[in-house]
Design a protein around this motif. Structure first.
Motif, short mmCIF file in Angstrom:
data_model
loop_
_atom_site.label_atom_id
_atom_site.label_comp_id
_atom_site.label_asym_id
_atom_site.label_seq_id
_atom_site.Cartn_x
_atom_site.Cartn_y
_atom_site.Cartn_z
N LEU A 17 -36.06 -4.62 24.85
CA LEU A 17 -37.38 -4.36 24.29
C LEU A 17 -37.69 -2.89 24.54
CD1 LEU A 17 -39.81 -5.72 22.96
CD2 LEU A 17 -40.69 -6.19 25.25
N LYS A 18 -37.77 -2.11 23.47
CA LYS A 18 -38.03 -0.69 23.57
C LYS A 18 -39.24 -0.34 22.72
CE LYS A 18 -33.22 0.53 24.33
NZ LYS A 18 -32.01 1.12 23.78
N GLU A 19 -40.29 0.13 23.37
CA GLU A 19 -41.51 0.52 22.68
C GLU A 19 -42.03 -0.61 21.78
OE1 GLU A 19 -40.88 4.26 20.70
OE2 GLU A 19 -40.06 5.18 22.51
N GLY A 20 -42.00 -1.82 22.31
CA GLY A 20 -42.51 -2.97 21.58
C GLY A 20 -41.58 -3.51 20.51
N ARG A 21 -40.40 -2.95 20.38
CA ARG A 21 -39.44 -3.36 19.37
C ARG A 21 -38.21 -3.99 20.02
NH1 ARG A 21 -42.39 -3.46 15.15
NH2 ARG A 21 -42.95 -1.53 14.16
N LEU A 22 -37.72 -5.07 19.44
CA LEU A 22 -36.52 -5.73 19.94
C LEU A 22 -35.29 -5.11 19.31
CD1 LEU A 22 -37.81 -9.38 19.68
CD2 LEU A 22 -37.27 -8.17 21.79
N GLU A 23 -34.25 -4.95 20.12
CA GLU A 23 -32.98 -4.42 19.64
C GLU A 23 -31.86 -5.21 20.29
OE1 GLU A 23 -32.70 -0.26 20.54
OE2 GLU A 23 -34.50 0.24 19.39
N LEU A 24 -30.75 -5.34 19.56
CA LEU A 24 -29.56 -5.95 20.15
C LEU A 24 -28.96 -4.98 21.16
CD1 LEU A 24 -27.46 -7.53 17.24
CD2 LEU A 24 -28.68 -8.71 19.03
N THR A 25 -28.55 -5.50 22.30
CA THR A 25 -27.81 -4.70 23.27
C THR A 25 -26.33 -4.76 22.88
OG1 THR A 25 -27.41 -6.60 24.68
CG2 THR A 25 -29.45 -5.33 25.10
N ALA A 26 -25.50 -4.02 23.60
CA ALA A 26 -24.05 -4.08 23.35
C ALA A 26 -23.56 -5.51 23.56
CB ALA A 26 -23.31 -3.11 24.26
N LYS A 27 -24.07 -6.16 24.61
CA LYS A 27 -23.71 -7.56 24.88
C LYS A 27 -24.21 -8.46 23.75
CE LYS A 27 -24.35 -11.10 28.47
NZ LYS A 27 -25.00 -11.38 29.76
N GLY A 28 -25.41 -8.20 23.25
CA GLY A 28 -25.96 -8.97 22.14
C GLY A 28 -25.13 -8.79 20.88
N GLN A 29 -24.68 -7.57 20.65
CA GLN A 29 -23.82 -7.29 19.49
C GLN A 29 -22.50 -8.06 19.62
OE1 GLN A 29 -24.38 -5.54 16.55
NE2 GLN A 29 -22.44 -6.50 16.06
N GLU A 30 -21.96 -8.10 20.82
CA GLU A 30 -20.71 -8.83 21.06
C GLU A 30 -20.89 -10.32 20.78
OE1 GLU A 30 -17.96 -10.00 24.89
OE2 GLU A 30 -19.00 -8.07 24.95
N VAL A 31 -21.98 -10.89 21.27
CA VAL A 31 -22.26 -12.30 21.03
C VAL A 31 -22.48 -12.55 19.55
CG1 VAL A 31 -23.97 -14.14 21.41
CG2 VAL A 31 -23.11 -12.82 23.34
N PHE A 32 -23.22 -11.65 18.90
CA PHE A 32 -23.47 -11.79 17.47
C PHE A 32 -22.16 -11.76 16.68
CE2 PHE A 32 -24.37 -10.36 13.21
CZ PHE A 32 -25.41 -11.18 12.84
N THR A 33 -21.26 -10.88 17.06
CA THR A 33 -19.96 -10.78 16.39
C THR A 33 -19.17 -12.07 16.57
OG1 THR A 33 -19.94 -8.38 16.69
CG2 THR A 33 -17.81 -9.44 16.31
N LYS A 34 -19.20 -12.64 17.78
CA LYS A 34 -18.53 -13.92 18.02
C LYS A 34 -19.15 -15.03 17.18
CE LYS A 34 -17.05 -13.02 22.77
NZ LYS A 34 -17.25 -13.40 24.18
N MET A 35 -20.48 -15.06 17.12
CA MET A 35 -21.16 -16.08 16.32
C MET A 35 -20.79 -15.93 14.84
SD MET A 35 -24.99 -16.55 17.90
CE MET A 35 -25.50 -14.91 17.44
N ALA A 36 -20.72 -14.70 14.35
CA ALA A 36 -20.37 -14.46 12.95
C ALA A 36 -18.96 -14.95 12.66
CB ALA A 36 -20.52 -12.99 12.61
N ALA A 37 -18.05 -14.74 13.61
CA ALA A 37 -16.66 -15.19 13.43
C ALA A 37 -16.60 -16.72 13.37
CB ALA A 37 -15.78 -14.66 14.56
#
Length: 165
Positions: free
Chosen positions: A85-105
């Motif tokens: 959470l940065k300045e009230g905005r949500l962003e994927l972390t590197a770990k989140g990106q990794e999990v998202f990539t696994k989910m997409a696969a």
């Protein structure tokens, strides 16, 4: 609803066991110990990744969920290091990106399995049917939708209530 439409919907539900797909998509190992809110984690990560929603209220609106449920899920995703959470905005972390990539696969593998015996003409026809379904859903008026929601509120909300005398 006609008997034929009921039969088609029943066969669709039997054929595409959504529960099995959901379990495959939400495989425990992808969630770094998350136990609650797994059912919406995929949807939240997808929305944040796409940039379509990056705060709790917008996520709740887009996902058609109660803000408190989304907030709780987001808090878990932040605590697990999948979102920041940065300045009230949500962003994927590197770990989140990794999990998202696994989910997409996993999603891609499931999609390949579901559509493996379809040729391109059948896929085009299927997309045409989906477009018709989407158009029919879009044609539901706000008043009709309000009536349906009201009828849903009248139903028991917990399985035990179905068996009360």
């Amino acid at each position: 609803m006609s008997a034929k439409k009921r039969e088609v919907l029943s066969k669709l539900n039997e054929t595409v066991n959504l529960d099995l797909l959901k379990k495959a998509l939400l495989h425990e190992s992808l969630y770094a110990g998350l136990t609650e809110h797994r059912h919406i984690a995929v949807r939240i990560l997808s929305q944040v990744k796409s940039g379509l929603a990056n705060d709790v209220l917008h996520l709740a609106e887009v996902l058609d969920l109660v803000p408190s449920e989304v907030k709780s899920a987001v808090d878990k995703l932040v605590a697990s290091g999948l979102l920041s959470l940065k300045e009230g905005r949500l962003e994927l972390t590197a770990k989140g990106q990794e999990v998202f990539t696994k989910m997409a696969a996993i999603h891609d593998k499931i999609s390949e399995q579901i559509f493996k015996d379809f040729d391109s003409e059948e896929l085009d026809q299927f997309l045409t049917y989906l477009a018709k379904i989407k158009a029919n859903l879009a044609g539901i008026s706000e008043s009709e939708l309000a009536q349906l929601k009201e009828k849903m509120r009248e139903l028991p909300t917990h399985p035990s209530q179905f068996f009360k005398k």
